[in-house]
Scaffold this motif. Structure first.
Motif, PDB file in Angstrom:
ATOM      1  N   GLY A 169      -6.934  -4.563  -3.612  1.00  0.00           N
ATOM      2  CA  GLY A 169      -6.375  -5.466  -2.617  1.00  0.00           C
ATOM      3  C   GLY A 169      -7.234  -5.547  -1.373  1.00  0.00           C
ATOM      4  O   GLY A 169      -8.315  -4.978  -1.302  1.00  0.00           O
ATOM      5  N   TRP A 186      -3.730   4.153  -5.413  1.00  0.00           N
ATOM      6  CA  TRP A 186      -4.061   3.908  -4.012  1.00  0.00           C
ATOM      7  C   TRP A 186      -5.244   4.785  -3.630  1.00  0.00           C
ATOM      8  O   TRP A 186      -5.303   5.960  -3.992  1.00  0.00           O
ATOM      9  CB  TRP A 186      -2.872   4.260  -3.121  1.00  0.00           C
ATOM     10  CG  TRP A 186      -1.644   3.451  -3.364  1.00  0.00           C
ATOM     11  CD1 TRP A 186      -0.634   3.725  -4.253  1.00  0.00           C
ATOM     12  CD2 TRP A 186      -1.290   2.236  -2.704  1.00  0.00           C
ATOM     13  NE1 TRP A 186       0.325   2.743  -4.188  1.00  0.00           N
ATOM     14  CE2 TRP A 186      -0.047   1.829  -3.244  1.00  0.00           C
ATOM     15  CE3 TRP A 186      -1.865   1.458  -1.708  1.00  0.00           C
ATOM     16  CZ2 TRP A 186       0.612   0.675  -2.811  1.00  0.00           C
ATOM     17  CZ3 TRP A 186      -1.220   0.318  -1.284  1.00  0.00           C
ATOM     18  CH2 TRP A 186       0.008  -0.068  -1.836  1.00  0.00           C
ATOM     19  N   THR A 246       5.277  -4.373  -9.196  1.00  0.00           N
ATOM     20  CA  THR A 246       4.989  -3.867  -7.858  1.00  0.00           C
ATOM     21  C   THR A 246       4.762  -2.365  -7.899  1.00  0.00           C
ATOM     22  O   THR A 246       5.496  -1.633  -8.564  1.00  0.00           O
ATOM     23  CB  THR A 246       6.133  -4.201  -6.896  1.00  0.00           C
ATOM     24  OG1 THR A 246       6.299  -5.624  -6.860  1.00  0.00           O
ATOM     25  CG2 THR A 246       5.823  -3.705  -5.493  1.00  0.00           C
ATOM     26  N   THR A 286      -4.501  -2.309   3.719  1.00  0.00           N
ATOM     27  CA  THR A 286      -3.505  -2.322   4.792  1.00  0.00           C
ATOM     28  C   THR A 286      -3.714  -1.080   5.639  1.00  0.00           C
ATOM     29  O   THR A 286      -3.904   0.020   5.130  1.00  0.00           O
ATOM     30  CB  THR A 286      -2.071  -2.388   4.213  1.00  0.00           C
ATOM     31  OG1 THR A 286      -1.128  -2.546   5.271  1.00  0.00           O
ATOM     32  CG2 THR A 286      -1.717  -1.161   3.393  1.00  0.00           C
ATOM     33  N   TYR A 341      -5.610   1.643   3.568  1.00  0.00           N
ATOM     34  CA  TYR A 341      -5.171   1.988   2.224  1.00  0.00           C
ATOM     35  C   TYR A 341      -5.315   0.770   1.314  1.00  0.00           C
ATOM     36  O   TYR A 341      -4.890  -0.333   1.653  1.00  0.00           O
ATOM     37  CB  TYR A 341      -3.714   2.444   2.254  1.00  0.00           C
ATOM     38  CG  TYR A 341      -3.539   3.833   2.821  1.00  0.00           C
ATOM     39  CD1 TYR A 341      -3.727   4.090   4.178  1.00  0.00           C
ATOM     40  CD2 TYR A 341      -3.215   4.908   2.002  1.00  0.00           C
ATOM     41  CE1 TYR A 341      -3.604   5.368   4.695  1.00  0.00           C
ATOM     42  CE2 TYR A 341      -3.073   6.192   2.507  1.00  0.00           C
ATOM     43  CZ  TYR A 341      -3.268   6.408   3.849  1.00  0.00           C
ATOM     44  OH  TYR A 341      -3.139   7.684   4.352  1.00  0.00           O
ATOM     45  N   TYR A 342      -5.893   1.023   0.161  1.00  0.00           N
ATOM     46  CA  TYR A 342      -6.134  -0.037  -0.810  1.00  0.00           C
ATOM     47  C   TYR A 342      -5.370   0.256  -2.096  1.00  0.00           C
ATOM     48  O   TYR A 342      -5.374   1.387  -2.585  1.00  0.00           O
ATOM     49  CB  TYR A 342      -7.615  -0.140  -1.155  1.00  0.00           C
ATOM     50  CG  TYR A 342      -8.509  -0.501   0.004  1.00  0.00           C
ATOM     51  CD1 TYR A 342      -9.007   0.469   0.861  1.00  0.00           C
ATOM     52  CD2 TYR A 342      -8.870  -1.831   0.242  1.00  0.00           C
ATOM     53  CE1 TYR A 342      -9.839   0.146   1.921  1.00  0.00           C
ATOM     54  CE2 TYR A 342      -9.701  -2.165   1.303  1.00  0.00           C
ATOM     55  CZ  TYR A 342     -10.184  -1.180   2.132  1.00  0.00           C
ATOM     56  OH  TYR A 342     -11.003  -1.510   3.181  1.00  0.00           O
ATOM     57  N   CYS A 343      -4.781  -0.783  -2.634  1.00  0.00           N
ATOM     58  CA  CYS A 343      -4.176  -0.727  -3.954  1.00  0.00           C
ATOM     59  C   CYS A 343      -5.253  -1.094  -4.965  1.00  0.00           C
ATOM     60  O   CYS A 343      -6.100  -1.962  -4.688  1.00  0.00           O
ATOM     61  CB  CYS A 343      -3.023  -1.733  -3.995  1.00  0.00           C
ATOM     62  SG  CYS A 343      -2.253  -1.964  -5.603  1.00  0.00           S
ATOM     63  N   LEU A 374       4.238   1.793   1.422  1.00  0.00           N
ATOM     64  CA  LEU A 374       3.333   0.707   1.102  1.00  0.00           C
ATOM     65  C   LEU A 374       3.770   0.063  -0.211  1.00  0.00           C
ATOM     66  O   LEU A 374       4.250   0.747  -1.119  1.00  0.00           O
ATOM     67  CB  LEU A 374       1.903   1.223   0.959  1.00  0.00           C
ATOM     68  CG  LEU A 374       1.334   2.007   2.138  1.00  0.00           C
ATOM     69  CD1 LEU A 374      -0.120   2.374   1.868  1.00  0.00           C
ATOM     70  CD2 LEU A 374       1.463   1.235   3.429  1.00  0.00           C
ATOM     71  N   SER A 375       3.575  -1.239  -0.303  1.00  0.00           N
ATOM     72  CA  SER A 375       3.871  -1.974  -1.525  1.00  0.00           C
ATOM     73  C   SER A 375       2.637  -2.739  -1.963  1.00  0.00           C
ATOM     74  O   SER A 375       1.811  -3.135  -1.134  1.00  0.00           O
ATOM     75  CB  SER A 375       5.023  -2.963  -1.298  1.00  0.00           C
ATOM     76  OG  SER A 375       6.202  -2.304  -0.919  1.00  0.00           O
ATOM     77  N   CYS A 376       2.530  -2.957  -3.261  1.00  0.00           N
ATOM     78  CA  CYS A 376       1.402  -3.703  -3.820  1.00  0.00           C
ATOM     79  C   CYS A 376       1.943  -4.628  -4.903  1.00  0.00           C
ATOM     80  O   CYS A 376       2.378  -4.160  -5.961  1.00  0.00           O
ATOM     81  CB  CYS A 376       0.373  -2.748  -4.398  1.00  0.00           C
ATOM     82  SG  CYS A 376      -0.980  -3.542  -5.306  1.00  0.00           S
ATOM     83  N   TYR A 426       4.243   1.122  -5.493  1.00  0.00           N
ATOM     84  CA  TYR A 426       4.660   1.629  -4.195  1.00  0.00           C
ATOM     85  C   TYR A 426       3.957   2.942  -3.881  1.00  0.00           C
ATOM     86  O   TYR A 426       3.560   3.676  -4.777  1.00  0.00           O
ATOM     87  CB  TYR A 426       6.173   1.861  -4.164  1.00  0.00           C
ATOM     88  CG  TYR A 426       7.001   0.647  -4.468  1.00  0.00           C
ATOM     89  CD1 TYR A 426       7.518   0.435  -5.747  1.00  0.00           C
ATOM     90  CD2 TYR A 426       7.275  -0.299  -3.481  1.00  0.00           C
ATOM     91  CE1 TYR A 426       8.273  -0.685  -6.038  1.00  0.00           C
ATOM     92  CE2 TYR A 426       8.036  -1.425  -3.765  1.00  0.00           C
ATOM     93  CZ  TYR A 426       8.528  -1.610  -5.040  1.00  0.00           C
ATOM     94  OH  TYR A 426       9.286  -2.728  -5.318  1.00  0.00           O
ATOM     95  N   GLU A 472      -1.350  -5.967  -0.830  1.00  0.00           N
ATOM     96  CA  GLU A 472      -0.646  -4.844  -0.208  1.00  0.00           C
ATOM     97  C   GLU A 472       0.167  -5.305   0.991  1.00  0.00           C
ATOM     98  O   GLU A 472      -0.152  -6.313   1.635  1.00  0.00           O
ATOM     99  CB  GLU A 472      -1.622  -3.757   0.275  1.00  0.00           C
ATOM    100  CG  GLU A 472      -2.544  -3.189  -0.775  1.00  0.00           C
ATOM    101  CD  GLU A 472      -3.940  -3.745  -0.649  1.00  0.00           C
ATOM    102  OE1 GLU A 472      -4.893  -3.065  -1.062  1.00  0.00           O
ATOM    103  OE2 GLU A 472      -4.093  -4.877  -0.129  1.00  0.00           O
TER     104      GLU A 472
END
Length: 131
Positions: free
Chosen positions: A122, A36, A77, A125, A93-95, A20-22, A79, A6
């Motif tokens: 992940g 998420w 990816t 973040t 926050y977790y992916c 947010l990106s993963c 988002y 993330e």
């Protein structure tokens, strides 16, 4: 081995936005559900948003109309666009990703640290929203 990384967390004032990106690797990205979830100290964990392999999405009531989940299959990816942020959105926050064939709605309630519905998550973040 599935790997999720993330990025994009940070501090923002109430009413602001963050994305947010993963970045995902190690599996057939398009065949998984992804999503998420968040965890804040002293609060219940919460599945925030999920998207299944058909592209259907589901959101927690607390974020509907403010958050949007999307994925770019070409870039592997995921988002999470977060608008109109509130102090109560403050959390790590977790992916997450899973291959169990769950729909987005089913996945929403099964995403948390250690869930057997997940193949990976992940490192998290942190998002901090100040009033």
């Amino acid at each position: 081995q599935v790997q999720l990384v993330e990025s994009g967390g940070g501090s923002v004032q109430a009413g602001g936005s963050l994305q947010l990106s993963c970045a995902a690797s190690g599996y057939t990205y398009s065949s998984y559900f992804m999503g998420w979830f968040r965890q804040a100290p002293g609060k219940e964990r919460e599945g925030v948003a999920a998207v299944d392999s058909d592209g259907s999405t589901s959101y927690a009531d607390s974020v509907k109309g403010r958050f949007t989940i999307s994925k770019d299959n070409a870039k592997n990816t995921l988002y999470l666009q977060m608008n109109s942020l509130k102090p109560e959105d403050t959390a790590t926050y977790y992916c997450a990703a899973g291959s169990t064939g769950l729909t987005a709605l089913q996945a929403l309630g099964r995403m948390y640290l250690g869930s057997n519905a997940l193949d990976a998550w992940g490192q998290g973040t942190l998002v901090t929203v100040s009033s």
